[in-house]
Design a protein around this motif. Structure first.
Motif, PDB file in Angstrom:
ATOM      1  N   PHE A  93      -3.122  25.822  14.553  1.00  0.00           N
ATOM      2  CA  PHE A  93      -4.581  25.873  14.551  1.00  0.00           C
ATOM      3  C   PHE A  93      -5.077  25.694  13.123  1.00  0.00           C
ATOM      4  CE2 PHE A  93      -3.010  28.307  18.118  1.00  0.00           C
ATOM      5  CZ  PHE A  93      -3.764  27.816  19.164  1.00  0.00           C
ATOM      6  N   ILE A  94      -6.080  24.843  12.943  1.00  0.00           N
ATOM      7  CA  ILE A  94      -6.563  24.510  11.612  1.00  0.00           C
ATOM      8  C   ILE A  94      -8.024  24.910  11.472  1.00  0.00           C
ATOM      9  CG2 ILE A  94      -6.906  22.642   9.926  1.00  0.00           C
ATOM     10  CD1 ILE A  94      -4.610  21.808  12.611  1.00  0.00           C
ATOM     11  N   SER A  95      -8.349  25.538  10.341  1.00  0.00           N
ATOM     12  CA  SER A  95      -9.726  25.926  10.015  1.00  0.00           C
ATOM     13  C   SER A  95      -9.994  25.609   8.553  1.00  0.00           C
ATOM     14  CB  SER A  95      -9.932  27.430  10.251  1.00  0.00           C
ATOM     15  OG  SER A  95      -9.750  27.748  11.607  1.00  0.00           O
ATOM     16  N   LEU A  96     -11.270  25.515   8.209  1.00  0.00           N
ATOM     17  CA  LEU A  96     -11.661  25.289   6.822  1.00  0.00           C
ATOM     18  C   LEU A  96     -11.708  26.609   6.065  1.00  0.00           C
ATOM     19  CD1 LEU A  96     -14.633  22.749   7.162  1.00  0.00           C
ATOM     20  CD2 LEU A  96     -12.235  22.247   6.631  1.00  0.00           C
ATOM     21  N   THR A  97     -11.400  26.535   4.785  1.00  0.00           N
ATOM     22  CA  THR A  97     -11.595  27.660   3.882  1.00  0.00           C
ATOM     23  C   THR A  97     -13.043  27.608   3.392  1.00  0.00           C
ATOM     24  OG1 THR A  97     -11.014  26.344   1.954  1.00  0.00           O
ATOM     25  CG2 THR A  97      -9.193  27.515   3.069  1.00  0.00           C
ATOM     26  N   ASP A  98     -13.445  28.560   2.585  1.00  0.00           N
ATOM     27  CA  ASP A  98     -14.787  28.512   1.981  1.00  0.00           C
ATOM     28  C   ASP A  98     -14.943  27.250   1.140  1.00  0.00           C
ATOM     29  OD1 ASP A  98     -15.463  30.898   3.187  1.00  0.00           O
ATOM     30  OD2 ASP A  98     -15.054  32.117   1.402  1.00  0.00           O
ATOM     31  N   GLU A  99     -13.882  26.885   0.409  1.00  0.00           N
ATOM     32  CA  GLU A  99     -13.920  25.649  -0.394  1.00  0.00           C
ATOM     33  C   GLU A  99     -14.066  24.426   0.509  1.00  0.00           C
ATOM     34  OE1 GLU A  99     -11.712  28.088  -0.734  1.00  0.00           O
ATOM     35  OE2 GLU A  99     -11.547  28.618  -2.861  1.00  0.00           O
ATOM     36  N   GLY A 100     -13.406  24.473   1.667  1.00  0.00           N
ATOM     37  CA  GLY A 100     -13.510  23.377   2.631  1.00  0.00           C
ATOM     38  C   GLY A 100     -14.916  23.252   3.190  1.00  0.00           C
ATOM     39  N   GLU A 101     -15.555  24.399   3.449  1.00  0.00           N
ATOM     40  CA  GLU A 101     -16.937  24.374   3.947  1.00  0.00           C
ATOM     41  C   GLU A 101     -17.877  23.785   2.890  1.00  0.00           C
ATOM     42  OE1 GLU A 101     -18.178  24.808   6.881  1.00  0.00           O
ATOM     43  OE2 GLU A 101     -16.447  25.676   7.892  1.00  0.00           O
ATOM     44  N   GLU A 102     -17.664  24.117   1.629  1.00  0.00           N
ATOM     45  CA  GLU A 102     -18.485  23.565   0.548  1.00  0.00           C
ATOM     46  C   GLU A 102     -18.281  22.050   0.450  1.00  0.00           C
ATOM     47  OE1 GLU A 102     -21.103  22.827  -2.364  1.00  0.00           O
ATOM     48  OE2 GLU A 102     -20.954  24.698  -1.226  1.00  0.00           O
ATOM     49  N   LEU A 103     -17.032  21.617   0.553  1.00  0.00           N
ATOM     50  CA  LEU A 103     -16.732  20.180   0.507  1.00  0.00           C
ATOM     51  C   LEU A 103     -17.396  19.464   1.682  1.00  0.00           C
ATOM     52  CD1 LEU A 103     -15.207  18.176  -1.252  1.00  0.00           C
ATOM     53  CD2 LEU A 103     -13.196  18.576   0.171  1.00  0.00           C
ATOM     54  N   TYR A 104     -17.408  20.104   2.856  1.00  0.00           N
ATOM     55  CA  TYR A 104     -18.073  19.527   4.017  1.00  0.00           C
ATOM     56  C   TYR A 104     -19.556  19.317   3.726  1.00  0.00           C
ATOM     57  CZ  TYR A 104     -20.634  19.154   8.323  1.00  0.00           C
ATOM     58  OH  TYR A 104     -21.517  18.722   9.270  1.00  0.00           O
ATOM     59  N   ARG A 105     -20.216  20.315   3.122  1.00  0.00           N
ATOM     60  CA  ARG A 105     -21.650  20.183   2.806  1.00  0.00           C
ATOM     61  C   ARG A 105     -21.889  19.017   1.838  1.00  0.00           C
ATOM     62  NH1 ARG A 105     -21.100  25.696   3.611  1.00  0.00           N
ATOM     63  NH2 ARG A 105     -20.613  26.200   1.440  1.00  0.00           N
ATOM     64  N   GLU A 106     -21.022  18.859   0.862  1.00  0.00           N
ATOM     65  CA  GLU A 106     -21.137  17.722  -0.073  1.00  0.00           C
ATOM     66  C   GLU A 106     -20.941  16.404   0.670  1.00  0.00           C
ATOM     67  OE1 GLU A 106     -18.415  18.231  -3.355  1.00  0.00           O
ATOM     68  OE2 GLU A 106     -19.025  20.320  -3.621  1.00  0.00           O
ATOM     69  N   PHE A 107     -19.990  16.383   1.582  1.00  0.00           N
ATOM     70  CA  PHE A 107     -19.701  15.192   2.377  1.00  0.00           C
ATOM     71  C   PHE A 107     -20.917  14.767   3.197  1.00  0.00           C
ATOM     72  CE2 PHE A 107     -18.298  13.871   6.733  1.00  0.00           C
ATOM     73  CZ  PHE A 107     -17.935  12.577   6.420  1.00  0.00           C
ATOM     74  N   ARG A 108     -21.594  15.742   3.822  1.00  0.00           N
ATOM     75  CA  ARG A 108     -22.775  15.428   4.633  1.00  0.00           C
ATOM     76  C   ARG A 108     -23.849  14.738   3.804  1.00  0.00           C
ATOM     77  NH1 ARG A 108     -23.183  14.135   9.098  1.00  0.00           N
ATOM     78  NH2 ARG A 108     -25.195  15.075   9.427  1.00  0.00           N
TER      79      ARG A 108
END
Length: 144
Positions: A93-108
């Motif tokens: 099972f794969i989930s984002l870390t807090d850093e991953g969530e921040e990267l997602y926001r930048e990606f959007r």
């Protein structure tokens, strides 16, 4: 080029799709250059964002990639502390870390800028229609 050659190239979906892919990849690399990751990683991050705890199998199906490709991507993202993996039996099972969530926001933000960029050239409605048609065509060809 002569007329016959132009006609063959224009009506060859493989050639046209490959040419388009190279053009859109250059544009994606221009806009989606966060953290030294290739643009394809951001789509994996997006899928994980929308389904935290997604299984690796589901991720492969959603992105139409091979398990070995997903393992390589997940390994890289895990080393960069963007995702975490949890094992339960044979499932991963794969989930984002807090850093991953921040990267997602930048990606959007970046993906919206990229859409604006190519929409200025192609037109907004044409861009949306083309994306939808390519998606539908891919789904049909994948069923073959």
């Amino acid at each position: 080029m002569n007329e016959e050659q132009d006609d063959v190239l224009i009506h060859c979906l493989y050639f046209t799709a490959s040419r388009f892919s190279r053009s859109i990849t250059k544009l994606a690399e221009k806009h989606l250059d966060a953290g030294g990751l290739a643009p394809s990683y951001f789509y994996m991050i997006m899928v994980i964002h929308f389904k935290p705890g997604i299984t690796q199998k589901e991720l492969c199906q959603k992105l139409a990639i091979a398990p070995s490709t997903s393992t390589r991507f997940i390994d890289k993202l895990e080393k960069r502390n963007i995702v975490v993996r949890k094992m339960s039996g044979k499932q991963t099972f794969i989930s984002l870390t807090d850093e991953g969530e921040e990267l997602y926001r930048e990606f959007r933000v970046s993906i919206k800028e990229m859409f604006q960029d190519y929409s200025e050239t192609l037109g907004k409605d044409f861009s949306l229609d083309l994306s939808k048609m390519l998606h539908e065509a891919s789904l049909k060809l994948e069923k073959e």
